[in-house]
Scaffold this active site. Structure first.
Site, mmCIF file in Angstrom:
data_model
loop_
_atom_site.group_PDB
_atom_site.id
_atom_site.type_symbol
_atom_site.label_atom_id
_atom_site.label_comp_id
_atom_site.label_asym_id
_atom_site.label_seq_id
_atom_site.Cartn_x
_atom_site.Cartn_y
_atom_site.Cartn_z
ATOM 1 N N TYR B 101 43.993 43.225 33.462
ATOM 2 C CA TYR B 101 43.233 42.804 34.646
ATOM 3 C C TYR B 101 41.800 43.290 34.495
ATOM 4 C CZ TYR B 101 41.384 42.587 39.344
ATOM 5 O OH TYR B 101 40.578 42.310 40.427
ATOM 6 N N GLU B 189 36.576 37.557 38.636
ATOM 7 C CA GLU B 189 37.834 38.194 38.256
ATOM 8 C C GLU B 189 38.505 37.425 37.127
ATOM 9 O OE1 GLU B 189 40.765 40.019 41.300
ATOM 10 O OE2 GLU B 189 41.435 37.967 41.019
#
Lengths: 285, 386
Positions: B101, B189
């Site tokens: 992530y 993101e």
């Protein structure tokens, strides 16, 4: 007594010759605020409502000795205007301007942290110390002098509560809207601390909203440091969760942004939480 | 403003972040053609501005062009959290060894952006944050100086990323920060950022949210706005500078100021919830609204056929009560007001506004003194019509 401003505050308006700035300058003078002059680059030497206009904040401060500035210029110029005031030695900047990009505000805060200047706002209605001074756009007639401090993230919701307090015979020391943007110069905690220290403020009303964690921080401060009674209202309990994408916001905030979590935190901290803003006066009786 | 996945990944690619070479299709046949060109297995991904696409069945692997076409047939037109899927992204499938992530967002309290990274990427990242926050490493970015190279090293080291990937990872972190800054993003993101079986890094999914306040100076990004996601009423509101969100209740709310607008909604639910009544919308006419804006707002509210009553709550500061009253009368001349309307005016020029409404003598319009009274009247009126 009041917080942040009083009858001795000497105010300049950045953007005094603009439509918004001019309109609210007149209202502030009518209210009795000591407006010393204004700043509009390129219009130095002109006069507005009998007040001198300067090209720079530095020259306005040098000539008038002003210690407070109201920024009422469009979003594209507001970050520069705030920094100009801070670097010219202004003690308190109140910024009304809406729609300033977050990235610009982060840079402004970086620069402000190197000066002793406090910023209220942006995107806020400003502050009003009833009978003493009005810096911003709050309608003066809704407020009366008294012993309640009012702090809010909103504009018109603040008016609603201030009006309800006045109708109930409960006047205010200072009413302050800290602004609804993600990045603001003065937090709930900053204002609560000032109210706690102010001898004339005996009770405090705090008006929050969903989103962010400012009310959670406020609750922690109330629990640890406030001796004065606090009444609160959180707007947005009925708002559905927005179409949120991505996880980063949730990772930063967790579940702290919801109305329920804020109401719980404030209640656990000893604040009386209203389910209707018009109940605030009775909760402070 | 939210960007679609394909738009976010195209933006990432402009800054040098490796992304799959995917293309967008709007029909099953286009999907078939793209899948055949790809010469390998593909992933058919719903392009919709909502989270939870995978769980809703909007992301599917296809081993053949025929299978891709079938998946596209199923996904196109699907509703995901109230959003209709109008296009799919056809990405070549990747062989995944590890999912990472990597995200950057604004930290309000710190007034700085914060980078977040975790060796345990994927859809469960929020759950990981809740149970083991230490599994996500954080690094604040200076808003003036930008990212320092050592900060990417600190992230890579703290998340125990194998050393052979540090260089590629550092380049992606630097590119993501630049992309975030130069796009005026609130969020950028990559989840997951994958390490493939041949040891390269690839941004398999991308999300960006752009700061609405920055759109005037980001025309290239503003042009990406997908108006097909907005209803007619939302488009009308956007053009008039009105904030409008449709909800599923019966009381149409017209208010000045976001905080007071939410409060007015809260009040209708407070008094109406037990009777199955609530707000039909959030609507903020903004500060200093003129008569024509008020008229547009009323038209938007009345375009929702669930609305049984209109509740107008205006506390005038820079908004003037007389302007609001004139706007209501203008709108009433054009749209036939078939539902009752509760009007509560307070603050600047409220007396004059009330006089204008009274003089017009319209039937079905009722005045309220306080917010509590206004909300109760609206709930009663909505219930009588149910």
């Amino acid at each position: 007594m009041s917080i942040l401003v009083d009858e001795n505050s000497s105010v300049i308006v950045q953007g005094i010759t603009g439509r918004e700035g001019g309109f609210h300058t007149r209202k502030m003078i009518e209210y009795g605020t000591a407006v010393a002059g204004g700043v509009t680059p390129g219009k130095g030497g002109e006069w507005f409502e009998g007040k001198p206009v300067f090209d720079t904040v530095e020259s306005a401060v040098r000539v008038t000795g002003a210690d407070v500035s109201l920024v009422a210029v469009p979003a594209a110029f507001a970050p520069d205007a705030i920094c100009e005031a801070a670097f010219a030695g202004i003690r308190l900047v109140v910024c009304l301007t809406e729609f300033i990009p977050v990235r610009e505000m982060m840079k402004v805060m970086h620069h402000l942290n190197q000066t002793g200047c406090r910023l209220v706002g942006p995107n806020c209605p400003g502050l009003l110390s009833p009978g003493l001074a009005k810096i911003g756009i709050m309608p003066g007639f809704i407020a009366t002098p008294g012993n309640v401090g009012v702090v809010s993230r909103s504009g018109t919701l603040t008016y609603e509560v201030v009006y309800a307090l006045s109708q109930a015979g409960m006047g205010q020391t200072t009413c302050i809207g800290i602004g609804g943007d993600p990045i603001i110069g003065t937090s709930f905690v900053d204002v609560l601390r000032l109210f706690e220290e102010d001898p004339q403020t005996e009770k405090v009303a705090i008006l929050g909203e969903i989103g962010g964690r400012a009310e959670i921080d406020a609750a922690e401060f109330i629990r640890e440091h406030m001796t004065k009674p606090v009444a609160a209202f959180i707007a947005g309990a009925s708002a559905p969760e927005g179409t949120r994408m991505g996880h980063a916001g949730a990772i930063i905030e967790g579940s702290e942004g919801t109305a329920a979590s804020k109401i719980d935190a404030l209640r656990n901290a000893g604040a009386r939480v209203a389910e209707n803003p018009e109940q605030i006066p009775e909760l402070l009786c | 403003m939210n960007l679609h996945e394909y738009q976010s990944k195209a933006r990432f690619a402009e800054f040098g972040i490796p992304v799959p070479m995917g293309e967008v299709a709007h029909t099953p046949d286009e999907t078939f053609a793209l899948a055949r060109q790809a010469c390998c297995a593909v992933v058919v991904k719903a392009q919709v501005l909502a989270g939870g696409r995978g769980k809703a069945g909007g992301i599917r692997l296809a081993n053949t062009p025929e299978e891709a076409r079938d998946h596209a047939s199923a996904i196109l037109g699907m509703q995901i959290k109230g959003h209709r899927v109008r296009s799919v992204l056809i990405d070549p499938a990747a062989s995944i060894a590890q999912e990472i992530y990597l995200g950057i967002a604004n930290d309000r309290a710190e007034a700085r952006p914060v980078l977040m990274a975790s060796a345990e990427g994927g859809v469960e990242i929020e759950e990981i944050n809740r149970l083991r926050p230490e599994a996500i490493v954080r690094e604040h970015v200076d808003p003036v100086a930008g990212l320092f190279t050592f900060q990417a090293v600190r992230l890579a080291s703290a998340m125990d990323l194998p050393r052979k990937h540090w260089r590629a990872f550092g380049q992606i972190v630097a590119a993501l920060v630049r992309c975030f800054e130069e796009s005026d993003a609130e969020l950028a993101e990559i989840n997951p950022l994958v390490i493939t079986e041949d040891d390269s890094l690839l941004a398999l999914d991308g999300k960006m949210v752009i700061d609405d306040n920055a759109l005037p100076r980001q025309p290239q990004l503003a042009a990406l706005h997908d108006s097909s996601e907005l209803s007619g009423a939302e488009t009308m509101a956007r053009e008039a500078g009105i904030s409008y969100v449709r909800l599923d209740g019966q009381i149409g709310c017209m208010v000045n100021g976001a905080g007071l607008a939410m409060t007015t909604m809260d009040m209708t639910l407070l008094y109406g919830e037990a009777r199955g009544i609530g707000p039909a919308n959030f609507l903020d006419i903004g500060g200093g609204a003129r008569a024509d804006t008020v008229a547009t707002a009323l038209r938007i509210i009345l375009s929702d056929e669930n609305v049984k009553v209109v509740l107008c709550n205006i506390f005038g500061g820079i908004t003037r009560g007389d302007e609001v009253a004139r706007g209501i009368l203008t709108a009433c001349e054009e749209v036939q007001l078939k539902v009752p309307m509760i009007i509560r005016l307070q603050g600047t020029n409220a007396d004059e506004g009330r006089r204008i409404i009274n003089d017009a003598g319209l039937s079905g319009i009722h005045a309220a003194g306080t917010l509590t009274e206004a909300a109760r009247m609206a709930v009663d009126a909505a219930e009588n019509d149910l």
